[in-house]
Design an enzyme around this catalytic site. Sequence first.
Site, PDB file in Angstrom:
ATOM      1  N   LEU A 132     -24.241 -98.096  56.384  1.00 36.29           N
ATOM      2  CA  LEU A 132     -24.629 -96.788  56.929  1.00 36.29           C
ATOM      3  C   LEU A 132     -24.842 -95.901  55.706  1.00 36.29           C
ATOM      4  CD1 LEU A 132     -22.054 -96.287  59.859  1.00 36.29           C
ATOM      5  CD2 LEU A 132     -24.461 -96.945  60.042  1.00 36.29           C
ATOM      6  N   ASP A 133     -25.787 -94.980  55.785  1.00 35.80           N
ATOM      7  CA  ASP A 133     -26.044 -94.095  54.637  1.00 35.80           C
ATOM      8  C   ASP A 133     -24.801 -93.245  54.344  1.00 35.80           C
ATOM      9  OD1 ASP A 133     -28.648 -95.000  54.679  1.00 35.80           O
ATOM     10  OD2 ASP A 133     -29.353 -93.326  55.927  1.00 35.80           O
ATOM     11  N   LEU A 134     -24.787 -92.699  53.136  1.00 30.91           N
ATOM     12  CA  LEU A 134     -23.673 -91.844  52.704  1.00 30.91           C
ATOM     13  C   LEU A 134     -23.378 -90.739  53.726  1.00 30.91           C
ATOM     14  CD1 LEU A 134     -21.847 -91.048  50.194  1.00 30.91           C
ATOM     15  CD2 LEU A 134     -23.718 -89.547  49.513  1.00 30.91           C
ATOM     16  N   THR A 192     -24.286 -90.695  56.926  1.00 31.33           N
ATOM     17  CA  THR A 192     -24.218 -91.155  58.325  1.00 31.33           C
ATOM     18  C   THR A 192     -22.768 -91.434  58.681  1.00 31.33           C
ATOM     19  OG1 THR A 192     -26.397 -92.170  58.177  1.00 31.33           O
ATOM     20  CG2 THR A 192     -24.980 -92.975  59.938  1.00 31.33           C
ATOM     21  N   LYS A 230     -33.739 -92.663  60.339  1.00 32.77           N
ATOM     22  CA  LYS A 230     -34.249 -91.439  59.694  1.00 32.77           C
ATOM     23  C   LYS A 230     -35.741 -91.557  59.435  1.00 32.77           C
ATOM     24  CE  LYS A 230     -29.930 -90.359  57.379  1.00 32.77           C
ATOM     25  NZ  LYS A 230     -29.211 -90.599  56.144  1.00 32.77           N
TER      26      LYS A 230
END
Length: 239
Positions: free
Chosen positions: A100-102, A104, A188
């Site tokens: 997961l992105d930073l 998210t 995104k």
Amino acid sequence: MRLSKYLADAGIASRRKSETLIAEGRIKINGVVVQEQGATINIEDIVEFDGIRVGVQEKIYILLNKPAGYICSVYDPYDRPTVIELVKDIKSRLYPVGRLDLDTEGLLILSNDGEFTNLMIHPRYHINKKYQAWIKGHITTAALKNLTQGVELEDGLTAPATVTVLEQDQHSTLIELEIHEGRKRQVKRMCAVVGFPVISLKRTAFAFLTLDNLETGHYRHLNPQEIEHLYKMGSATTK
Ligand code: URA
């Protein structure tokens, strides 16, 4: 047990990579280099990889509610907090199952089982994931249709998604997106391409797993039924 399975279970490498390690002569059983692919081992055998004893460790499967601001990596050269710090009390080397992105938040699985991780993240295996995204503006029917049918990204057309509008305020909309691909920053990018950039993103489900009442930053162990079910889902789609 086959040697390659034993090595994979011990977290040394995937089964296929373990076969390469065997062929390269880097594995010894009871002090003797073994290079046949079909080699098997018994419980009392001592296995070494590059001269270091290999032990089968207990397999661990964690469901974490990741907060924003934590990186999905075991180590960060920029010294940002990693998700591993949130499970510090577990004395096994765990790895995130996918990323997961930073910024998210939401459902993330961590495990030391390499075979399981491969099954869960391989694009061929089609594990569904649900996300809730606050997006800028009021989403249009055309954008919803586009997201549902597939969006053209730099790395190709996305598979159809299920999209539901959950809430709207003056300047933004909360949508729920269900996808089974796991491309980098996929949600995104999809939302940006249809003209509605994401403000914040949370993963709420992975296969049949949800966050339930797990607070942000907290985790729980998966139970044996859940692990078996996930394994079955992964294996069913490989046939
Ligand atoms: N899609 C994204 O854009 N970011 C994530 O962290 C997960 C899915």
